[in-house]
Design a protein around this motif. Structure first.
Motif, PDB file in Angstrom:
ATOM      1  N   ASN B  52       0.801  -1.222   0.000  1.00  0.00           N
ATOM      2  CA  ASN B  52       0.000   0.000   0.000  1.00  0.00           C
ATOM      3  C   ASN B  52       0.839   1.279   0.000  1.00  0.00           C
ATOM      4  OD1 ASN B  52      -1.805  -2.156   1.660  1.00  0.00           O
ATOM      5  ND2 ASN B  52      -2.986  -0.919   0.221  1.00  0.00           N
ATOM      6  N   GLN B  53       1.961   1.225  -0.670  1.00  0.00           N
ATOM      7  CA  GLN B  53       2.800   2.407  -0.827  1.00  0.00           C
ATOM      8  C   GLN B  53       3.122   2.552  -2.305  1.00  0.00           C
ATOM      9  OE1 GLN B  53       3.295   4.254   1.653  1.00  0.00           O
ATOM     10  NE2 GLN B  53       2.968   2.921   3.416  1.00  0.00           N
ATOM     11  N   ILE B  54       3.553   3.763  -2.672  1.00  0.00           N
ATOM     12  CA  ILE B  54       4.026   3.957  -4.043  1.00  0.00           C
ATOM     13  C   ILE B  54       5.545   3.955  -4.023  1.00  0.00           C
ATOM     14  CG2 ILE B  54       4.098   5.514  -6.021  1.00  0.00           C
ATOM     15  CD1 ILE B  54       1.365   6.519  -5.249  1.00  0.00           C
ATOM     16  N   THR B  55       6.131   2.983  -4.707  1.00  0.00           N
ATOM     17  CA  THR B  55       7.583   2.919  -4.821  1.00  0.00           C
ATOM     18  C   THR B  55       7.956   3.454  -6.186  1.00  0.00           C
ATOM     19  OG1 THR B  55       7.532   0.920  -3.480  1.00  0.00           O
ATOM     20  CG2 THR B  55       9.563   1.388  -4.688  1.00  0.00           C
ATOM     21  N   ARG B 219      -5.625   0.663  -1.867  1.00  0.00           N
ATOM     22  CA  ARG B 219      -6.009  -0.725  -2.130  1.00  0.00           C
ATOM     23  C   ARG B 219      -4.915  -1.552  -2.790  1.00  0.00           C
ATOM     24  NH1 ARG B 219     -11.308  -0.635  -5.434  1.00  0.00           N
ATOM     25  NH2 ARG B 219     -10.904   1.573  -5.734  1.00  0.00           N
ATOM     26  N   TYR B 220      -3.987  -0.869  -3.457  1.00  0.00           N
ATOM     27  CA  TYR B 220      -2.980  -1.617  -4.200  1.00  0.00           C
ATOM     28  C   TYR B 220      -1.579  -1.148  -3.805  1.00  0.00           C
ATOM     29  CZ  TYR B 220      -7.115  -2.129  -7.145  1.00  0.00           C
ATOM     30  OH  TYR B 220      -8.372  -2.361  -7.605  1.00  0.00           O
ATOM     31  N   SER B 221      -0.606  -2.032  -3.998  1.00  0.00           N
ATOM     32  CA  SER B 221       0.784  -1.603  -3.873  1.00  0.00           C
ATOM     33  C   SER B 221       1.239  -1.187  -5.263  1.00  0.00           C
ATOM     34  CB  SER B 221       1.658  -2.753  -3.383  1.00  0.00           C
ATOM     35  OG  SER B 221       1.021  -3.392  -2.304  1.00  0.00           O
ATOM     36  N   ASP B 237       6.238   7.178  -1.986  1.00  0.00           N
ATOM     37  CA  ASP B 237       6.472   6.975  -0.566  1.00  0.00           C
ATOM     38  C   ASP B 237       7.862   6.419  -0.325  1.00  0.00           C
ATOM     39  OD1 ASP B 237       3.732   7.568   0.312  1.00  0.00           O
ATOM     40  OD2 ASP B 237       3.268   5.783  -0.882  1.00  0.00           O
ATOM     41  N   TYR B 238       8.433   5.863  -1.364  1.00  0.00           N
ATOM     42  CA  TYR B 238       9.736   5.232  -1.259  1.00  0.00           C
ATOM     43  C   TYR B 238      10.407   5.388  -2.608  1.00  0.00           C
ATOM     44  CZ  TYR B 238      13.183   1.849   0.429  1.00  0.00           C
ATOM     45  OH  TYR B 238      14.334   1.248   0.856  1.00  0.00           O
TER      46      TYR B 238
END
Lengths: 313, 273, 344
Positions: B52-55, B219-221, B237-238
């Motif tokens: 659940n983060q945006i890489t 809802r999604y990674s 986020d990363y």
């Protein structure tokens, strides 16, 4: 319950491989059969003696004049078609824009590509039977007593062949010209060359491989066609010009008279024709297929050479 | 002043691993090396993708970021001469293990490509086709409902609701790309991979997609490859910085963008290569 | 690289420029003549089809005037040819009906399509998607070679292999006696024509379908696979639909080839324009038939009789119209499919 997708995928794979191997095997066995039946016939005598019009297979001679006829007809046809097709391709690729007229030209050539060779053959017969065009063949007296042109000769067949392969060669040449990058043309024009100069000095040399491929493929089609030969070269198995036909002084006479090619010889010698000497037909078929294979190898080499050159650049 | 510190930025973040506000990883990549024929495209990559983060993967062209992204759903399998060593574990299972179902993997890991590539079929069919292929048992009404839901999720429904039966190729570039996102979401993946999804889009379409991604991370990674550093700073986020097939630096965006530890990173951020 | 050094466009053009300065007038005259010549030859290429129409209509006119639509709705062509041949020169017979030939053409073409389309499509799918890279290359060469085998060779093999095989396998003397009143059952039949014709057009369909499939952008396939769709599912639901316009156009073109094939069919299909009766069961396929194109070849030796010549040209006209229609149809289909997909 059976998974629908798995079933479909499995069946699909099996059917695709099955059908394709079927078609490949069917086709390859044709070539093998031809080699086996034809090989026994091939010997220097068969290649070098002219055919004899007799029903006795042992006395029927070889296929020297059909081979010569094939070369003669191919040469006549391609000498006419190549410049004609190239000019058309140049116009369509370099001059033609999207004007209505060019669209009509394209459509007309496209439609011509779909006309069966047998129709082109009877067209050739019709147009070259006009008495005014008698100089291309010979004059005969018709049933109704009116003198008309015979309409069957190497020249007539050559012109008809040229018409048959025209759209095909145009298309390949046009693609070759279009594959030349635009900056070649721009470089030429920016250095003060006229449009025509840029085409002759830059575009055509760059496209020569594609153009050559088109010409060779066109020759292949002439070599393989029977319908036009049968109708416009006359059904004779020998050259009918002044003999001996190969003397340079007799060449024009040879061109204006009838003869045969490998394809018409095969048709004649098969049980469907009058000759009924199938062994000879298979021998001739083998020679014909070898010619076709050689042409195929040529185009393949040309293509690979072309591909390497592009990669090298 | 801030910029100065940026250049020499060799500040070491002493407690980097503890400060991540990242709960748990969904993908874990260990000692990954990859080759295209003789050329090594990835060297000793170790990385975790968080739930659940945006890489965001950043780095210059040819640095291996797209290669890594395409490893995550095994799209590189299509490329002749591609070879790989090391492991990628999705929820504890090595996706390159023999016998692992590629189709199953790709259902869990959706992908959106650089060039919007809707099928040359109707808008609705674009969504129904993956559903029909993956969930055979759905009824017609259900299929349509899911399709509509996904269009709603991507904010596309309002724009295309009169054009559902038209060819998807008639949509604008941005709409096509959002349709591709909707299509990837239709099969309900857990992870969404995006390969420079905005590189061919105008700023307005880009911001729509960015807003969409921020909404979707609930809802999604999400893993996104981008050339656009501002974009990475806005949504990630990363952040992982690649150079010549290696991970030079990875961390929270504020670390990477404001206080990079490595000289290479700060040089890249200043546009030196 | 070699050619670049010896004939670099820049170098040549530099020479050209110098030349241009010196002989500008002469060159512009030469250019305009060349350009006019090119335009003239292009016009000639385009106008050939018009000439074909004019000449064939002209030659066929007499038969068409006498028979009008009956030419394609009545049968009995073979007998009519004999009557016309035996008619005295001052009382020529102009009655011809080519329905039998039309049906012969139709049945052989349809039959060949039913066999050749699945085979050609499968081969194309194997070549483009399923086979290992090395095998693909070999298969492409084989297909190209097969497409260039002359029809007379297919005819020869058909006559020497397929025809005896059919006769051996399917025709008993009892069957021959039963049908002796209507036609002589030998291996030469519609079935032999279908088999030979389908083997002839498989490579054509394959080659065109391979081109159409290769023209499908790779990213459609990637998109489908990334959605977890199986390889076959991708082929079936994404790649083939995207290649639809090219495949359909290819099939239509091969119909044109089948309809216009003269030599091979005149060798194997029986040479008599019987109308196949569906009520005959298996014998329907064993009926000797004659197609429009092969009729022209078969009867060409007695073309010196004006009535027969006109009748054969009328057959040619029917063929011409059909094939022109098919060409236009192929273009229309391509255009419509592309427009439907939003690509044109």
């Amino acid at each position: 319950m059976l998974d629908y997708q798995k079933l479909r995928d499995g069946t699909g794979h099996v059917l695709a491989w099955l059908f394709s191997s079927l078609s490949i095997v069917a086709c390859l066995s044709i070539i093998f059969y031809l080699f086996i039946r034809g090989f026994a016939q091939i010997n220097p005598d068969f290649i070098l003696t002219p055919p004899n019009p007799t029903l006795n297979q042992d006395m029927s001679g070889g296929i020297s004049t059909p081979i010569a006829g094939t070369f003669l007809l191919t040469l006549t046809g391609i000498l006419l078609a190549a410049p004609w097709a190239l000019a058309t391709a140049i116009y369509l690729a370099e001059y033609g824009g999207s004007q209505a007229m060019v669209q009509i030209f394209r459509l007309a050539i496209d439609v011509l590509a779909g006309v069966p060779t047998i129709v082109i053959a009877i067209f050739g017969l019709a147009i070259f039977s006009l008495p005014q065009l008698g100089f291309l063949s010979s004059m005969v007296e018709g049933v109704d007593g009116v003198e008309r042109s015979f309409g069957r000769s190497f020249l007539v067949a050559g012109i008809t062949m040229a018409i048959m392969i025209l759209p095909f060669v145009i298309k390949i040449c046009e693609e070759a010209l279009k594959a030349v990058p635009n900056y070649y043309r721009e470089a030429a024009l920016s250095m003060g060359a006229s449009k025509w100069q840029s085409i002759v000095t830059v575009v055509l040399p760059s496209a020569r491989q594609g153009i050559l491929t088109g010409i060779i493929l066109g020759m292949g089609r002439i070599i393989g066609d029977t319908a036009i030969v049968w109708l416009t070269l006359g059904g004779t198995i020998r050259m009918t010009g002044i003999q001996p036909w190969w003397y340079p002084v007799h060449w024009w006479s040879t061109l204006c008279n009838t003869g045969s090619t490998l394809t018409s010889y095969i048709y004649f010698a098969s049980p469907a024709g009058e000759g009924n000497m199938p062994d000879k037909a298979f021998g001739a078929a083998l020679v014909l297929i070898i010619l076709i294979i050689v042409l195929n190898i040529f185009t393949d080499l040309l293509e690979r050479f072309g591909a390497n050159k592009i990669k090298g650049n | 002043m801030e910029k100065e510190s940026f250049i020499d930025g060799v500040l070491v973040h002493s407690q980097s691993s503890t400060t991540f506000s990242l709960d748990s990883s969904i993908i874990s990549i260990q000692d990954l090396n990859a080759w295209y024929g003789q050329t090594q495209a990835l060297k000793q990559v170790n990385l975790k993708i968080y739930k659940n983060q945006i890489t965001a993967f950043i780095g210059p062209s040819g640095c291996g970021k797209t290669t890594l992204l395409r490893c995550l759903n095994r799209m590189n399998d299509l490329i002749p001469g591609f070879d790989l060593k090391g492991s990628i574990e999705l929820q504890g299972e090595n996706i390159y293990a023999p016998g692992y179902s590629v189709n199953k993997l790709r259902k869990q890991v959706g992908m959106v490509f650089q060039q919007a590539n809707p099928f040359p079929q109707t808008v609705l069919n674009n969504l129904k086709l993956p559903l029909e292929e993956n969930f055979r048992k759905l009824g017609k009404a259900q299929l349509k409902q899911i399709a509509i839901d996904k269009l709603k999720d991507t904010g596309l429904l309002e724009e295309v609701k009169d054009r559902l039966q038209q060819s998807a190729l008639k949509l604008s570039g941005g709409q096509q790309q959002r349709l591709c996102v909707a299509r990837a979401l239709a099969i309900d993946p857990e992870i969404l991979l995006l390969d420079e999804p905005c590189s061919a889009l105008d700023p307005i379409s880009t911001s729509k997609i960015e807003a969409l991604l921020i909404r979707l991370k609930e809802r999604y990674s999400i893993v996104i490859v981008t050339h656009n550093l501002q974009q990475a700073a806005r949504i990630a986020d990363y952040v992982v910085f690649f150079y010549q097939g290696e991970i030079v630096e990875q961390g929270l965006p504020q670390e990477i963008f404001i206080t990079p530890r490595m000289k290479l990173t700060s040089q890249y951020l200043q546009g030196m290569f | 690289m070699q050619s670049f050094e010896t004939s670099s466009p820049e170098e040549k053009l530099f020479a050209v420029r110098i030349e241009t300065k010196n002989r500008l007038n002469l060159i512009s005259v030469r250019d305009s003549i060349s350009e006019k010549l090119v335009f003239l030859l292009t016009t000639a290429s385009a106008i050939v089809i018009v000439f074909i129409f004019i000449f064939i209509v002209k030659e066929a006119a007499a038969v068409l005037q006498v028979n009008s639509i009956n030419f394609v709705t009545t049968s009995g062509f073979d007998q009519q040819i004999i009557n016309a041949y035996n008619a005295p020169a001052d009382k020529p017979i102009w009655q011809f009906g080519a329905l039998g030939l039309l049906l012969g053409t139709l049945t052989t073409t349809l039959g060949a399509l039913l066999l050749a389309v699945p085979m050609g499509m499968s081969t194309a799918i194997v070549i483009t998607e399923l086979a290992p890279v090395r095998l693909r290359y070999i298969l492409r060469i084989v297909i190209r070679l097969l497409a260039s085998i002359p029809s007379v060779i297919y005819g020869l093999i058909g006559l020497m292999v397929v025809v005896p095989f059919i006769q051996e396998l399917l025709i008993s003397s009892e069957l021959q006696i039963r049908y002796i009143d209507r036609f002589q059952l030998a291996g030469n039949s519609m079935l032999a024509g279908i088999v030979v014709l389908s083997i002839m057009i498989v490579p054509i369909i394959t080659a065109l379908a391979v081109d159409a499939i290769n023209a499908v952008p790779h990213h459609y396939k990637e998109a489908a696979l990334a959605l977890g769709i199986s390889h076959w599912g991708t082929i079936l639901r994404v790649i083939l639909p995207a290649a639809k316009s090219g495949i359909l156009a290819g099939i239509i073109l091969s119909v044109g080839r089948a309809v216009g094939e003269a030599i091979a069919l005149s060798m194997v299909s029986g040479g008599i324009g019987n109308i196949p009766q569906p009520g005959d069961g298996m014998v329907f396929f064993l009926t000797p038939v004659l197609t429009l194109a092969s009729a022209i070849v078969n009867k060409s030796e007695i073309m010196s009789v004006p009535t027969i010549e006109a009748a054969l040209f009328a057959c040619g006209l029917v063929l011409l119209v059909t094939c022109v229609g098919l060409s236009l149809c192929a273009r229309l289909v391509e255009y419509l499919v592309k427009r439907g997909e939003g690509r044109a």
